[in-house]
Write a protein that holds these residues in place. Structure first.
Motif, PDB file in Angstrom:
ATOM      1  N   UNK A  54      41.360 -23.369 -19.185  1.00 15.18           N
ATOM      2  CA  UNK A  54      41.714 -22.485 -18.088  1.00 15.18           C
ATOM      3  C   UNK A  54      43.317 -22.541 -17.832  1.00 15.18           C
ATOM      4  N   UNK A  55      43.765 -21.717 -17.245  1.00 16.72           N
ATOM      5  CA  UNK A  55      45.058 -21.382 -16.843  1.00 16.72           C
ATOM      6  C   UNK A  55      45.484 -22.271 -16.010  1.00 16.72           C
ATOM      7  N   UNK A  56      44.897 -22.882 -14.920  1.00 15.92           N
ATOM      8  CA  UNK A  56      45.312 -23.787 -13.851  1.00 15.92           C
ATOM      9  C   UNK A  56      43.970 -24.841 -13.845  1.00 15.92           C
ATOM     10  N   UNK A  57      44.272 -25.873 -13.165  1.00 20.18           N
ATOM     11  CA  UNK A  57      43.273 -27.074 -13.027  1.00 20.18           C
ATOM     12  C   UNK A  57      42.164 -26.467 -12.397  1.00 20.18           C
ATOM     13  N   UNK A  58      40.874 -27.097 -12.876  1.00 23.74           N
ATOM     14  CA  UNK A  58      39.697 -26.667 -12.236  1.00 23.74           C
ATOM     15  C   UNK A  58      39.776 -26.916 -10.844  1.00 23.74           C
ATOM     16  N   UNK A  59      39.135 -25.841 -10.199  1.00 21.77           N
ATOM     17  CA  UNK A  59      39.121 -25.895  -8.514  1.00 21.77           C
ATOM     18  C   UNK A  59      38.296 -27.092  -8.230  1.00 21.77           C
ATOM     19  N   UNK A  60      38.404 -27.813  -7.217  1.00 24.59           N
ATOM     20  CA  UNK A  60      37.635 -28.962  -7.026  1.00 24.59           C
ATOM     21  C   UNK A  60      36.209 -28.613  -6.434  1.00 24.59           C
ATOM     22  N   UNK A  61      35.991 -27.307  -5.996  1.00 24.08           N
ATOM     23  CA  UNK A  61      34.831 -26.804  -5.460  1.00 24.08           C
ATOM     24  C   UNK A  61      33.842 -26.303  -6.743  1.00 24.08           C
TER      25      UNK A  61
END
Length: 150
Positions: A54-61
């Protein structure tokens, strides 16, 4: 006669609604940007590893749950904040079969278990199952490429 027609029409409507609800629909977009989705086959241990970067950290939701690939299903594990991996075991379990001309001596043999996949996929396609607020979603990834193990 009218009651019979009403009962039949109610049954047809109920069955059509039931079958529509059981069909899994794919999301057109994944909630986060995927840089790469690929797999690697390790010939030494006989396992295939499926990766998502993923480009950014996985969303916490969000939570990545499973991947369906090559008629197999595996659970995701986090390798880093942006990379997730699922592991498929390609080697079949070595079960001893008794083969004999006398069928009664083959009594202890077990029938192979065959699992049918939830999805009809091409060899370069995968389906990622993820959840958001306890709701399951499915996203189809096309053109999954193999990368050599380094």
């Amino acid at each position: 006669m009218k009651t019979v027609i009403r009962i039949i029409s109610i049954l047809i409507i109920a069955l059509s609604v039931t079958f529509c609800a059981s069909k899994q629909e794919f999301q057109s977009e994944f909630p986060q940007e995927i840089i790469a989705a690929y797999y690697q086959t390790n010939k030494e241990d006989g396992k295939t590893y499926f990766f998502i970067d993923l480009k950014e950290q996985l969303n916490s939701k969000l939570q990545l749950e499973e991947v369906h690939f090559n008629d197999k299903t595996a659970v995701f594990e986090s390798i880093s904040k942006n990379t997730f991996r699922a592991q498929f075991n390609n080697k079949s379990k070595n079960t001893d079969l008794i083969l004999d001309g006398n069928a009664s001596k083959e009594y202890g043999n077990k029938a192979p278990s065959v699992k049918k996949s939830k999805f009809v996929l091409k060899s370069n396609e995968a389906v990622v199952q993820y959840s958001k607020k306890n709701q399951k979603y499915y996203f189809k990834i096309i053109n999954v490429n193999e990368r050599q193990v380094r």
